[in-house]
Design a protein around this motif. Structure first.
Motif, mmCIF file in Angstrom:
data_model
loop_
_atom_site.group_PDB
_atom_site.id
_atom_site.type_symbol
_atom_site.label_atom_id
_atom_site.label_comp_id
_atom_site.label_asym_id
_atom_site.label_seq_id
_atom_site.Cartn_x
_atom_site.Cartn_y
_atom_site.Cartn_z
ATOM 1 N N ALA A 48 0.826 -1.207 0.000
ATOM 2 C CA ALA A 48 0.000 0.000 0.000
ATOM 3 C C ALA A 48 0.863 1.260 0.000
ATOM 4 O O ALA A 48 2.008 1.252 0.455
ATOM 5 C CB ALA A 48 -0.927 0.000 1.203
ATOM 6 N N HIS A 49 0.293 2.336 -0.518
ATOM 7 C CA HIS A 49 0.931 3.654 -0.422
ATOM 8 C C HIS A 49 0.394 4.310 0.847
ATOM 9 O O HIS A 49 -0.801 4.562 0.964
ATOM 10 C CB HIS A 49 0.607 4.515 -1.639
ATOM 11 N N ILE A 50 1.290 4.584 1.790
ATOM 12 C CA ILE A 50 0.894 5.148 3.080
ATOM 13 C C ILE A 50 1.449 6.558 3.202
ATOM 14 O O ILE A 50 2.654 6.785 3.047
ATOM 15 C CB ILE A 50 1.414 4.283 4.253
ATOM 16 N N THR A 51 0.567 7.504 3.470
ATOM 17 C CA THR A 51 0.962 8.894 3.688
ATOM 18 C C THR A 51 0.631 9.282 5.115
ATOM 19 O O THR A 51 -0.500 9.093 5.571
ATOM 20 C CB THR A 51 0.250 9.842 2.718
ATOM 21 N N ALA A 52 1.612 9.828 5.818
ATOM 22 C CA ALA A 52 1.390 10.353 7.163
ATOM 23 C C ALA A 52 1.113 11.845 7.066
ATOM 24 O O ALA A 52 1.813 12.569 6.351
ATOM 25 C CB ALA A 52 2.611 10.101 8.044
ATOM 26 N N VAL A 53 0.090 12.293 7.760
ATOM 27 C CA VAL A 53 -0.268 13.713 7.813
ATOM 28 C C VAL A 53 0.156 14.223 9.179
ATOM 29 O O VAL A 53 -0.283 13.723 10.212
ATOM 30 C CB VAL A 53 -1.770 13.909 7.589
ATOM 31 N N SER A 54 1.024 15.246 9.189
ATOM 32 C CA SER A 54 1.692 15.632 10.426
ATOM 33 C C SER A 54 1.733 17.141 10.607
ATOM 34 O O SER A 54 1.800 17.897 9.638
ATOM 35 C CB SER A 54 3.119 15.067 10.418
ATOM 36 N N VAL A 55 1.730 17.572 11.858
ATOM 37 C CA VAL A 55 2.007 18.978 12.157
ATOM 38 C C VAL A 55 3.516 19.206 12.004
ATOM 39 O O VAL A 55 4.303 18.258 12.072
ATOM 40 C CB VAL A 55 1.547 19.340 13.591
ATOM 41 N N PRO A 56 3.952 20.454 11.791
ATOM 42 C CA PRO A 56 5.356 20.706 11.449
ATOM 43 C C PRO A 56 6.360 20.210 12.484
ATOM 44 O O PRO A 56 7.422 19.690 12.122
ATOM 45 C CB PRO A 56 5.420 22.232 11.310
ATOM 46 N N TRP A 57 6.061 20.361 13.780
ATOM 47 C CA TRP A 57 7.067 20.042 14.795
ATOM 48 C C TRP A 57 7.250 18.538 15.024
ATOM 49 O O TRP A 57 8.120 18.143 15.784
ATOM 50 C CB TRP A 57 6.752 20.741 16.114
ATOM 51 N N VAL A 58 6.438 17.708 14.362
ATOM 52 C CA VAL A 58 6.619 16.264 14.457
ATOM 53 C C VAL A 58 6.975 15.678 13.087
ATOM 54 O O VAL A 58 7.258 14.489 12.962
ATOM 55 C CB VAL A 58 5.344 15.589 15.017
ATOM 56 N N ALA A 59 7.014 16.512 12.058
ATOM 57 C CA ALA A 59 7.239 16.019 10.699
ATOM 58 C C ALA A 59 8.579 15.309 10.557
ATOM 59 O O ALA A 59 8.689 14.284 9.884
ATOM 60 C CB ALA A 59 7.151 17.182 9.706
ATOM 61 N N ALA A 60 9.621 15.820 11.205
ATOM 62 C CA ALA A 60 10.947 15.215 11.077
ATOM 63 C C ALA A 60 11.028 13.860 11.766
ATOM 64 O O ALA A 60 11.987 13.119 11.543
ATOM 65 C CB ALA A 60 12.006 16.153 11.659
ATOM 66 N N LEU A 61 10.037 13.531 12.596
ATOM 67 C CA LEU A 61 10.059 12.274 13.341
ATOM 68 C C LEU A 61 9.122 11.227 12.757
ATOM 69 O O LEU A 61 8.900 10.184 13.382
ATOM 70 C CB LEU A 61 9.683 12.534 14.807
ATOM 71 N N GLN A 62 8.585 11.471 11.567
ATOM 72 C CA GLN A 62 7.791 10.430 10.922
ATOM 73 C C GLN A 62 8.711 9.284 10.507
ATOM 74 O O GLN A 62 9.842 9.514 10.067
ATOM 75 C CB GLN A 62 7.055 11.000 9.704
ATOM 76 N N PHE A 63 8.237 8.073 10.643
ATOM 77 C CA PHE A 63 9.069 6.893 10.386
ATOM 78 C C PHE A 63 9.147 6.640 8.883
ATOM 79 O O PHE A 63 8.299 5.970 8.300
ATOM 80 C CB PHE A 63 8.497 5.692 11.129
ATOM 81 N N ARG A 64 10.191 7.174 8.273
ATOM 82 C CA ARG A 64 10.281 7.190 6.808
ATOM 83 C C ARG A 64 10.446 5.802 6.211
ATOM 84 O O ARG A 64 10.184 5.615 5.023
ATOM 85 C CB ARG A 64 11.453 8.077 6.379
ATOM 86 N N HIS A 65 10.893 4.825 6.987
ATOM 87 C CA HIS A 65 11.015 3.469 6.448
ATOM 88 C C HIS A 65 9.676 2.735 6.500
ATOM 89 O O HIS A 65 9.570 1.625 5.979
ATOM 90 C CB HIS A 65 12.084 2.687 7.208
ATOM 91 N N LEU A 66 8.666 3.351 7.085
ATOM 92 C CA LEU A 66 7.356 2.714 7.203
ATOM 93 C C LEU A 66 6.257 3.448 6.447
ATOM 94 O O LEU A 66 5.152 2.922 6.303
ATOM 95 C CB LEU A 66 6.965 2.593 8.687
ATOM 96 N N VAL A 67 6.527 4.655 5.973
ATOM 97 C CA VAL A 67 5.543 5.407 5.198
ATOM 98 C C VAL A 67 6.177 5.829 3.882
ATOM 99 O O VAL A 67 7.402 5.906 3.759
ATOM 100 C CB VAL A 67 5.012 6.645 5.966
ATOM 101 N N ASP A 68 5.323 6.110 2.900
ATOM 102 C CA ASP A 68 5.815 6.494 1.573
ATOM 103 C C ASP A 68 5.933 7.996 1.398
ATOM 104 O O ASP A 68 6.702 8.472 0.567
ATOM 105 C CB ASP A 68 4.881 5.929 0.497
#
Length: 220
Positions: free
Chosen positions: A34-54
């Motif tokens: 699946a194509h997974i997109t995380a929607v995030s506020v700016p101060w948590v954007a750098a901590l999105q798990f890039r190996h688990l979302v597209d």
């Protein structure tokens, strides 16, 4: 029907984002194609798990704190997400009304979340928060996963599995460590001291989450 395009409204706070790691792991393991997109506020954007979302969509923050300014930017994000769709599944990790409203306006096909903040009518699958209000936040996030991909192990048993699958290294300590290089590529990790140490983190954006300074002085 297996969802092919998934939106996840990520937590708004750094600590909650860390506790959502098992959620993202099992979501990706359950829907590897699946194509997974995380929607995030700016101060948590750098901590999105890039190996688990597209992909990561960062929500703009208004220069003014007015309700109208926030509503305009929320609608702009919903319009952009709608154009990137269609989305088969959307999961709201925050319990806010705005996160469910965003997914409704983005026309997400199936929306899951807790029935809090008067938003149950915006969700196709509104789970009872009363059943999970006293759960560890990690368990509450895992309960939002579709049943078919939810782990059957207890929360305590999940962590060794995550460390093994995500290739975390023990670094000679005998304990699994989070592989920050895979999760956050392009960042520079700080080398921990060779001797035992404490880490104090007194900052918080929310006043209700700030521990009194005197308490930190006492602890230190």
């Amino acid at each position: 029907m297996t969802p092919q395009r998934i939106l996840v409204r990520a937590p708004n706070w750094i600590g909650d984002q860390m506790l959502a790691y098992p959620f993202f792991h099992y979501l990706r393991a359950g829907y590897p194609g699946a194509h997974i997109t995380a929607v995030s506020v700016p101060w948590v954007a750098a901590l999105q798990f890039r190996h688990l979302v597209d992909a990561v969509h960062v929500l703009q923050q208004p220069p003014l704190s007015s309700l109208w300014s926030r509503a305009q930017l929320l609608e702009a994000s919903a319009r952009w997400l709608r154009q990137q769709g269609p989305w088969d599944l959307g999961i709201c990790l925050p319990n806010s009304f705005s996160s469910a409203w965003l997914f409704m306006r983005a026309q997400v096909g199936r929306r899951r979340g807790y029935a809090t903040d008067q938003r149950g009518w915006l969700l196709h699958e509104a789970l009872s928060w009363q059943k999970h209000a006293t759960d560890h936040r990690t368990e509450a996030y895992l309960a939002l996963l579709p049943t078919s991909v939810r782990p059957q192990q207890s929360l305590r048993d999940c962590w060794p599995i995550l460390a093994s699958v995500d290739r975390a290294q023990t670094a000679g300590t005998g304990h699994p460590q989070f592989d920050a290089g895979r999760a956050w590529p392009g960042t520079t990790a700080l080398a921990p001291p060779a001797t035992p140490y404490w880490l104090l983190a007194p900052g918080s954006m929310a006043e209700s989450r700030r521990w009194p300074v005197d308490s930190f002085v006492t602890l230190a």
